[in-house]
Design an enzyme around this catalytic site. Structure first.
Site, short mmCIF file in Angstrom:
data_model
loop_
_atom_site.label_atom_id
_atom_site.label_comp_id
_atom_site.label_asym_id
_atom_site.label_seq_id
_atom_site.Cartn_x
_atom_site.Cartn_y
_atom_site.Cartn_z
N GLU A 20 15.41 23.00 38.14
CA GLU A 20 14.56 21.99 37.61
C GLU A 20 13.10 22.25 38.12
OE1 GLU A 20 17.49 22.05 39.19
OE2 GLU A 20 18.41 20.03 38.89
N SER A 32 39.94 60.16 32.98
CA SER A 32 39.49 58.84 32.58
C SER A 32 38.15 58.83 31.74
CB SER A 32 39.74 57.58 33.42
OG SER A 32 38.65 58.02 34.34
N GLU A 84 37.07 46.29 39.32
CA GLU A 84 37.06 47.34 38.10
C GLU A 84 38.22 48.25 38.34
OE1 GLU A 84 33.93 49.39 36.85
OE2 GLU A 84 32.57 47.59 36.53
N ALA A 107 44.78 50.24 39.04
CA ALA A 107 46.18 49.61 38.46
C ALA A 107 46.65 48.84 39.59
CB ALA A 107 47.16 50.49 37.89
N GLN A 108 46.79 49.37 41.06
CA GLN A 108 47.02 48.58 42.13
C GLN A 108 46.15 47.42 42.49
OE1 GLN A 108 49.86 48.88 43.41
NE2 GLN A 108 50.76 51.00 42.45
N ALA A 154 44.17 45.92 40.60
CA ALA A 154 44.48 44.75 39.57
C ALA A 154 45.85 44.03 39.71
CB ALA A 154 44.42 45.20 38.12
N SER A 175 47.09 43.72 42.78
CA SER A 175 46.98 42.78 43.93
C SER A 175 46.12 41.49 43.72
CB SER A 175 46.39 43.81 45.21
OG SER A 175 45.13 43.79 44.86
#
EC number: 3.5.4.26
Lengths: 325, 325
Positions: A56, A173, A256, A259-260, A262, A264
């Site tokens: 504002e 990857s 990012e 797999a582990q 993600a 957790s």
């Protein structure tokens, strides 16, 4: 007299501006503001890096005297608690003498909630609340998640094959997704305060986690590693997902993988948004994107995710899911 | 004079009709035909179960004398080789004395290819070829795949979580997708001549593989098992994917998994279409949908699949990919 369609259009503009501050406002909400007079936008503002000045204040400074008698669209209720860092926005707004203030959503900070709009009303300014409230909530979700849960808003990002792999079995990857999708992922990095990977990903990929987009290099988020890996210089290290609550100046966190990590965050019920970049390839027997996170039954897997958007990014497809209410 | 837009519209109708025979015409193409006179469709036909009568014969019988001077839209060149099972369609068409015959695609059977259109032309009938050719090719892909590769067209169907799992680690797979998606999958079964699962899936799930849709129960395809499992009564058993070439009366084959079977068909380069039902759930550490199929590098994974369609099915998303040319 403005129609509610006009109100919604101007509020949408304020919400769009709010995204300019996203990932740089610390624990402050990334607010957006436009000031409209006789159908012309005479002032625009958004929360500045570090959280001040507020949206504002920026928009009023932009509008100058034109703010008098104008309509102020702001994505969140103007602040009403004193700070060493400047006057309250409610006071600035009242001094500018607008005709109306249109607000998407109330603050949830108890120091301001309803005090801001009450103060404006007492000053004789017309106040409307609730236009595009849901959209505004999403646009400032980092702040609201912090206020509600005491932690940053978490986006889990994965680049996946059609069969849900993030790499070949040997860990390769590069690359699952194409250049357009990867650039989009960098833009998402630029919109976060911090970015996190697990120890395994850090050791295997040594990712830079910076924003590699021309002109946005200085928008790279704070890198964080979860686990025991030796962190590079200037990285932050945490041992458990719950420790993200203590990350400094972080409303928006991007996780990012791998797999582990993600799993957790899913196990801790700390994933608010899924950003899935899906490539039109089949890997077959590769590394899965998400490890076991303790799902008890297939039934219990349902009802947690609502698709919010999908779009093509080159050959790839982006799927965005959000936590179902 | 009809515009080419009209031609395309009528041909689209013929292609739609062609799908009514799909999965029931044996090794014959599932052709569709409409006959149009003065803007009115006066005859419709499609290849009948078992492959005869052909679409043109059905449509001409439907039109009767109205076929004279009319326009005949047919998805494939009329047959021109004699058969014990009836007169050639080219002869039937000539006898009906239409003004024009509009054909989407030529036959690839050397006994007919170009002979059908030449015969019509010699009889003084105007012939156009190539309207919606690609769409027609897709609609009769089973026949074309058999002619080109000597095997049925293969669709690999998988019901997957966001993370690419077809079951929990303990094998539980009821249910990944919702009722709407499962019904759609049954409709796809009804459009195939045969349906195949691997030995593991047969032994673990004992799937019925029938069409459980009201009114379509008699459209259940021939069940086939790949591998060593003891096949139930009336099933066909094969030992290698290549043996699908020998399946009787099969233009369209649906492969429903599991992961090893999917991989064996991919390894043999025998998957033409992917039908992925994607549920908005995360399983995490579940059974992957596709096992190792011998991919040599990530680079070599790219360029094989083109997204042909996506649609919502209840909470789920259907993604259809086709072999890239």
């Amino acid at each position: 007299m403005l129609s509610s369609a006009d109100d919604a259009r101007y509020m949408a503009a304020a919400i769009a501006l709010s995204q300019r501050g996203r990932g740089r406002t610390g624990t402050n909400p990334n607010v957006g503001c436009v000031i409209v007079k006789k159908g012309v936008i005479v002032g625009r503002g958004w929360t500045q890096p570090g959280g001040r000045p507020h949206a504002e204040a920026m928009a009023l400074a932009d509008a100058g005297k034109a703010a008098r008698g104008a309509d102020i669209y702001v994505t969140m209720e103007p602040c009403d608690h004193d700070s060493e860092r400047g006057p309250t926005c409610s006071r600035l707004v009242i001094e500018a003498r607008p005709a109306r203030v249109i607000i998407a959503t109330l603050d949830v900070d108890s120091r301001t909630r309803r005090h801001g709009i009450d103060r404006l009303g007492e000053a004789g300014i017309s106040v409307s609340v609730g236009i595009l409230e849901q959209e505004a909530h999403r646009a400032m979700a980092g702040f609201f998640t912090r206020m509600e849960h005491g932690r940053p808003h978490v986006t889990l990002k994965l680049a996946l094959s059609l069969d849900g792999c993030i790499a070949r079995a040997d860990g390769t990857s590069k690359w699952i997704t194409g250049a357009v999708a990867r650039r989009h992922a960098h833009l998402e990095r630029a919109r976060c305060d911090a970015i996190l990977v697990g120890s395994g990903t850090l050791e295997q990929d040594q990712p830079g986690l910076d924003v590699r987009l021309p002109g946005l290099e200085n928008r790279s988020p704070q890198p964080v590693v979860l686990g025991e890996a030796e962190p590079p210089e200037n990285w932050v290290q945490i041992s458990f997902p719950e420790e993200i609550s203590g990350l400094a100046d972080t409303n928006w966190l991007l996780v990012e993988g791998g797999a582990q990590t993600a799993a957790s965050f899913l196990r801790a019920d700390m994933v608010d948004r899924l950003l899935l970049y899906r490539a039109p390839i089949i890997i077959g027997g590769g590394l899965p994107g998400i490890a076991d996170y303790g799902l008890e039954s297939l039934d219990s897997a349902h009802g947690h995710w609502r698709r919010e958007d999908t779009r093509d990014l080159g050959e790839d497809r982006l799927e965005i899911y959000e936590r179902a209410a």
